[in-house]
Write a protein that holds these residues in place. Structure first.
Motif, PDB file in Angstrom:
ATOM      1  N   GLU A  12      42.297  35.730  21.032  1.00 41.53           N
ATOM      2  CA  GLU A  12      41.025  35.329  20.893  1.00 41.53           C
ATOM      3  C   GLU A  12      40.609  35.494  22.426  1.00 41.53           C
ATOM      4  O   GLU A  12      41.150  35.200  23.279  1.00 41.53           O
ATOM      5  CB  GLU A  12      40.586  33.823  20.813  1.00 41.53           C
ATOM      6  CG  GLU A  12      41.256  33.427  19.333  1.00 41.53           C
ATOM      7  CD  GLU A  12      40.996  31.743  19.060  1.00 41.53           C
ATOM      8  OE1 GLU A  12      40.453  31.128  20.103  1.00 41.53           O
ATOM      9  OE2 GLU A  12      40.948  31.365  18.012  1.00 41.53           O
ATOM     10  N   ILE A  13      39.321  36.314  22.442  1.00 39.84           N
ATOM     11  CA  ILE A  13      39.146  36.946  23.847  1.00 39.84           C
ATOM     12  C   ILE A  13      37.521  36.570  23.946  1.00 39.84           C
ATOM     13  O   ILE A  13      36.780  36.699  23.190  1.00 39.84           O
ATOM     14  CB  ILE A  13      38.927  38.315  23.915  1.00 39.84           C
ATOM     15  CG1 ILE A  13      40.507  38.891  23.616  1.00 39.84           C
ATOM     16  CG2 ILE A  13      38.545  38.836  25.222  1.00 39.84           C
ATOM     17  CD1 ILE A  13      40.997  40.181  23.711  1.00 39.84           C
ATOM     18  N   ALA A  43      27.706  49.649  28.484  1.00 41.00           N
ATOM     19  CA  ALA A  43      28.026  48.536  29.118  1.00 41.00           C
ATOM     20  C   ALA A  43      29.284  48.385  29.953  1.00 41.00           C
ATOM     21  O   ALA A  43      30.251  48.835  29.245  1.00 41.00           O
ATOM     22  CB  ALA A  43      27.704  47.427  28.086  1.00 41.00           C
ATOM     23  N   LYS A  44      29.234  47.486  31.023  1.00 39.84           N
ATOM     24  CA  LYS A  44      30.372  46.915  31.638  1.00 39.84           C
ATOM     25  C   LYS A  44      30.874  45.784  30.825  1.00 39.84           C
ATOM     26  O   LYS A  44      30.246  44.892  30.318  1.00 39.84           O
ATOM     27  CB  LYS A  44      30.133  46.752  32.994  1.00 39.84           C
ATOM     28  CG  LYS A  44      29.813  48.121  33.822  1.00 39.84           C
ATOM     29  CD  LYS A  44      29.394  47.875  35.363  1.00 39.84           C
ATOM     30  CE  LYS A  44      29.099  49.296  35.935  1.00 39.84           C
ATOM     31  NZ  LYS A  44      28.652  48.737  37.294  1.00 39.84           N
ATOM     32  N   ILE A  45      32.262  45.853  30.608  1.00 37.52           N
ATOM     33  CA  ILE A  45      32.709  44.492  30.151  1.00 37.52           C
ATOM     34  C   ILE A  45      33.747  43.738  30.881  1.00 37.52           C
ATOM     35  O   ILE A  45      34.451  44.273  31.875  1.00 37.52           O
ATOM     36  CB  ILE A  45      33.420  44.790  28.783  1.00 37.52           C
ATOM     37  CG1 ILE A  45      34.027  43.512  28.242  1.00 37.52           C
ATOM     38  CG2 ILE A  45      34.567  45.958  29.023  1.00 37.52           C
ATOM     39  CD1 ILE A  45      34.552  43.817  26.846  1.00 37.52           C
ATOM     40  N   GLN A  50      41.313  34.543  27.829  1.00 33.83           N
ATOM     41  CA  GLN A  50      42.010  35.015  26.490  1.00 33.83           C
ATOM     42  C   GLN A  50      42.972  34.116  26.100  1.00 33.83           C
ATOM     43  O   GLN A  50      43.300  33.262  27.003  1.00 33.83           O
ATOM     44  CB  GLN A  50      42.550  36.388  26.741  1.00 33.83           C
ATOM     45  CG  GLN A  50      43.545  36.621  28.057  1.00 33.83           C
ATOM     46  CD  GLN A  50      44.145  37.785  28.161  1.00 33.83           C
ATOM     47  OE1 GLN A  50      43.582  39.150  27.640  1.00 33.83           O
ATOM     48  NE2 GLN A  50      45.258  37.935  28.910  1.00 33.83           N
ATOM     49  N   ARG A  51      43.155  33.989  24.770  1.00 34.35           N
ATOM     50  CA  ARG A  51      44.346  33.175  24.222  1.00 34.35           C
ATOM     51  C   ARG A  51      45.045  33.807  23.242  1.00 34.35           C
ATOM     52  O   ARG A  51      44.351  34.368  22.160  1.00 34.35           O
ATOM     53  CB  ARG A  51      43.598  31.802  23.832  1.00 34.35           C
ATOM     54  CG  ARG A  51      44.583  30.826  23.393  1.00 34.35           C
ATOM     55  CD  ARG A  51      43.800  29.507  22.892  1.00 34.35           C
ATOM     56  NE  ARG A  51      43.218  29.711  21.583  1.00 34.35           N
ATOM     57  CZ  ARG A  51      43.320  29.118  20.547  1.00 34.35           C
ATOM     58  NH1 ARG A  51      44.546  28.333  20.450  1.00 34.35           N
ATOM     59  NH2 ARG A  51      42.681  29.239  19.339  1.00 34.35           N
TER      60      ARG A  51
END
Length: 88
Positions: A12-13, A43-45, A50-51
């Motif tokens: 999961e992020i 677009a920049k991410i 995070q899991r």
């Protein structure tokens, strides 16, 4: 004989996307940004969290004799039962 397995990782992020919108006026740039439903390719991410949730390992293939099966090794050899039939 080469055996192959595949491992799938599930995470999961939480991510933040940043994108710049330009136009002649601020109002037009805001309208472009408002109408954009998904981030564009430029677009920049930034991944903020995070899991790890789970992982799976499964057998995906096996190569025998250079990847070729013999004539007698093809298909199913089980006869199985005829279901739903009752002798009276």
């Amino acid at each position: 004989m080469v055996k192959q397995v595949q491992k799938d990782f599930f995470y999961e992020i939480a991510a933040k996307f940043s994108e710049i919108f330009e136009d002649d006026s601020t109002e037009k740039a805001v309208k472009k940004a408002h109408l954009q439903n998904t981030p564009g390719k430029d677009a920049k991410i930034t991944i903020t969290d995070q899991r790890f949730t789970k992982s799976n390992i499964k057998v995906v293939g096996e190569e025998q004799y250079g990847g070729h099966r013999t004539k007698s090794d093809q298909g199913s050899t089980s006869q199985g039962k005829e279901s739903g039939r009752v002798d009276v």
